[in-house]
Design a protein around this motif. Sequence first.
Motif, PDB file in Angstrom:
ATOM      1  N   UNK A 120      37.769  35.625  39.952  1.00 42.97           N
ATOM      2  CA  UNK A 120      36.687  36.582  39.721  1.00 42.97           C
ATOM      3  C   UNK A 120      37.280  37.976  39.739  1.00 42.97           C
ATOM      4  N   UNK A 121      37.008  38.729  38.684  1.00 36.34           N
ATOM      5  CA  UNK A 121      37.422  40.127  38.619  1.00 36.34           C
ATOM      6  C   UNK A 121      36.213  41.003  38.876  1.00 36.34           C
ATOM      7  N   UNK A 122      36.424  42.021  39.665  1.00 36.42           N
ATOM      8  CA  UNK A 122      35.340  42.936  40.043  1.00 36.42           C
ATOM      9  C   UNK A 122      35.794  44.360  39.786  1.00 36.42           C
ATOM     10  N   UNK A 123      34.931  45.154  39.173  1.00 37.63           N
ATOM     11  CA  UNK A 123      35.251  46.548  38.879  1.00 37.63           C
ATOM     12  C   UNK A 123      34.167  47.435  39.465  1.00 37.63           C
ATOM     13  N   UNK A 124      34.576  48.420  40.239  1.00 40.62           N
ATOM     14  CA  UNK A 124      33.670  49.419  40.781  1.00 40.62           C
ATOM     15  C   UNK A 124      34.168  50.786  40.327  1.00 40.62           C
ATOM     16  N   UNK A 125      33.634  51.254  39.205  1.00 42.66           N
ATOM     17  CA  UNK A 125      34.127  52.519  38.645  1.00 42.66           C
ATOM     18  C   UNK A 125      33.748  53.708  39.511  1.00 42.66           C
ATOM     19  N   UNK A 126      32.642  53.628  40.224  1.00 41.18           N
ATOM     20  CA  UNK A 126      32.242  54.760  41.060  1.00 41.18           C
ATOM     21  C   UNK A 126      33.246  54.998  42.180  1.00 41.18           C
ATOM     22  N   UNK A 127      33.863  53.918  42.654  1.00 42.24           N
ATOM     23  CA  UNK A 127      34.876  54.022  43.714  1.00 42.24           C
ATOM     24  C   UNK A 127      36.295  53.999  43.156  1.00 42.24           C
ATOM     25  N   UNK A 128      36.442  53.813  41.846  1.00 44.87           N
ATOM     26  CA  UNK A 128      37.755  53.683  41.195  1.00 44.87           C
ATOM     27  C   UNK A 128      38.569  52.581  41.873  1.00 44.87           C
ATOM     28  N   UNK A 129      37.966  51.417  41.905  1.00 49.39           N
ATOM     29  CA  UNK A 129      38.523  50.300  42.679  1.00 49.39           C
ATOM     30  C   UNK A 129      38.268  49.024  41.923  1.00 49.39           C
ATOM     31  N   UNK A 130      39.313  48.214  41.741  1.00 46.73           N
ATOM     32  CA  UNK A 130      39.117  46.910  41.127  1.00 46.73           C
ATOM     33  C   UNK A 130      39.727  45.835  42.008  1.00 46.73           C
ATOM     34  N   UNK A 131      39.174  44.636  41.901  1.00 49.92           N
ATOM     35  CA  UNK A 131      39.631  43.526  42.725  1.00 49.92           C
ATOM     36  C   UNK A 131      39.740  42.256  41.895  1.00 49.92           C
ATOM     37  N   UNK A 132      40.625  41.396  42.341  1.00 48.94           N
ATOM     38  CA  UNK A 132      40.727  40.039  41.805  1.00 48.94           C
ATOM     39  C   UNK A 132      40.620  39.085  42.988  1.00 48.94           C
ATOM     40  N   UNK A 133      39.639  38.160  42.901  1.00 49.32           N
ATOM     41  CA  UNK A 133      39.461  37.156  43.942  1.00 49.32           C
ATOM     42  C   UNK A 133      39.922  35.804  43.399  1.00 49.32           C
ATOM     43  N   UNK A 134      40.680  35.102  44.228  1.00 47.22           N
ATOM     44  CA  UNK A 134      41.120  33.751  43.885  1.00 47.22           C
ATOM     45  C   UNK A 134      40.534  32.802  44.915  1.00 47.22           C
ATOM     46  N   UNK A 135      39.695  31.888  44.468  1.00 44.03           N
ATOM     47  CA  UNK A 135      39.099  30.895  45.374  1.00 44.03           C
ATOM     48  C   UNK A 135      39.970  29.650  45.421  1.00 44.03           C
ATOM     49  N   UNK A 136      39.914  28.961  46.557  1.00 42.02           N
ATOM     50  CA  UNK A 136      40.643  27.697  46.701  1.00 42.02           C
ATOM     51  C   UNK A 136      42.090  27.861  46.205  1.00 42.02           C
ATOM     52  N   UNK A 137      42.790  28.803  46.781  1.00 42.47           N
ATOM     53  CA  UNK A 137      44.126  29.127  46.300  1.00 42.47           C
ATOM     54  C   UNK A 137      45.061  27.914  46.380  1.00 42.47           C
ATOM     55  N   UNK A 138      45.958  27.841  45.413  1.00 39.71           N
ATOM     56  CA  UNK A 138      46.891  26.741  45.285  1.00 39.71           C
ATOM     57  C   UNK A 138      48.336  27.259  45.337  1.00 39.71           C
ATOM     58  N   UNK A 139      49.281  26.409  45.730  1.00 42.11           N
ATOM     59  CA  UNK A 139      50.682  26.862  45.718  1.00 42.11           C
ATOM     60  C   UNK A 139      51.117  27.370  44.341  1.00 42.11           C
ATOM     61  N   UNK A 140      50.522  26.838  43.277  1.00 42.02           N
ATOM     62  CA  UNK A 140      50.865  27.293  41.928  1.00 42.02           C
ATOM     63  C   UNK A 140      50.371  28.713  41.640  1.00 42.02           C
ATOM     64  N   UNK A 141      49.529  29.251  42.525  1.00 46.23           N
ATOM     65  CA  UNK A 141      49.085  30.639  42.380  1.00 46.23           C
ATOM     66  C   UNK A 141      50.122  31.619  42.928  1.00 46.23           C
ATOM     67  N   UNK A 142      51.165  31.117  43.553  1.00 45.62           N
ATOM     68  CA  UNK A 142      52.218  31.979  44.093  1.00 45.62           C
ATOM     69  C   UNK A 142      52.916  32.705  42.948  1.00 45.62           C
TER      70      UNK A 142
END
Lengths: 111, 112
Positions: free
Chosen positions: A62-84
Motif C-alpha cells: 500500500x502506497x500512501x501520499x500526504x501532500x500537506x505533510x510532504x510525506x509518503x509511505x509504503x506499507x508491506x503486509x505479511x512481509x516475506x524473506x523475498x521482500x529483503x
Amino acid sequence: QKEVEQDPGPLSVPEGAIVSLNCTYSNSAFQYFMWYRQYSRKGPELLMYTYSSGNKEDGRFTAQVDKSSKYISLFIRDSQPSDSATYLCAMTQTSYDKVIFGPGTSLSVIP
Amino acid sequence: DAGITQSPRHKVTETGTPVTLRCHQTENHRYMYWYRQDPGHGLRLIHYSYGVKDTDKGEVSDGYSVSRSKTEDFLLTLESATSSQTSVYFCAIRQGGDSPLHFGNGTRLTVT
C-alpha cells in the motif's frame, strides 16, 4: 537539505511483520510518486506509481501520499524473506519532469 | 527488465581513458535517462534524452556526454575517466505522459 529524505536503515523485521517505509520531501510541487524495489546487483524495479494524495493498494503493498505533510509511505503486509531489498522512493513535478530519488532504505526480513 | 539492455555489464578501465556505455531499448519509448548510483547518494541523474538528438543535462553531468542518434540507443561517454566516476550506471526509459521510469540492470564501472 536534500530534496528527498529517507531513513537509510538497515531495517530488520521478522517474517510476517508489517513494514512501514517512509520518505519526506521539500518541494511542494511534486505530484507523481513512485516506489521502487532494488535487489543487490540489479536495477530498480517499479512497485507503485501514484498521483497526488491518497492511498493505492496492490496485493501486499500500500502506497500512501500526504501532500500537506510532504510525506509518503509504503506499507508491506505479511512481509516475506523475498521482500529483503533496498526500497527507493521517487517523485516528480509533472509526468515529463526529471525524477528525483531518495537514497533508499535497506530492508531485511528474517525467516 | 522492460526491454532494456545495458552493455557492458562490467568494465574496468584506467584513469584518463575514454569509456562508452550503451543502453538499448526495444520499447520505442521517447525518453531515456542515465543515472549513477553511489553509496550515500542514491540515484543521481547524469543526462537524459527526450527524443532523437534531443538531450539535456542532469544534476551530475560534468565529465559526461551523451548521444542519441536512434530512438533505441542512448550512449553515455566518459571522455577521460577519473576515479570519481567509479560507480554503477543505470539506464532508464519512460514512455512519457502518465508513466514511470523503468530501469536496466546497470553497468558496474571501475576506474583504476
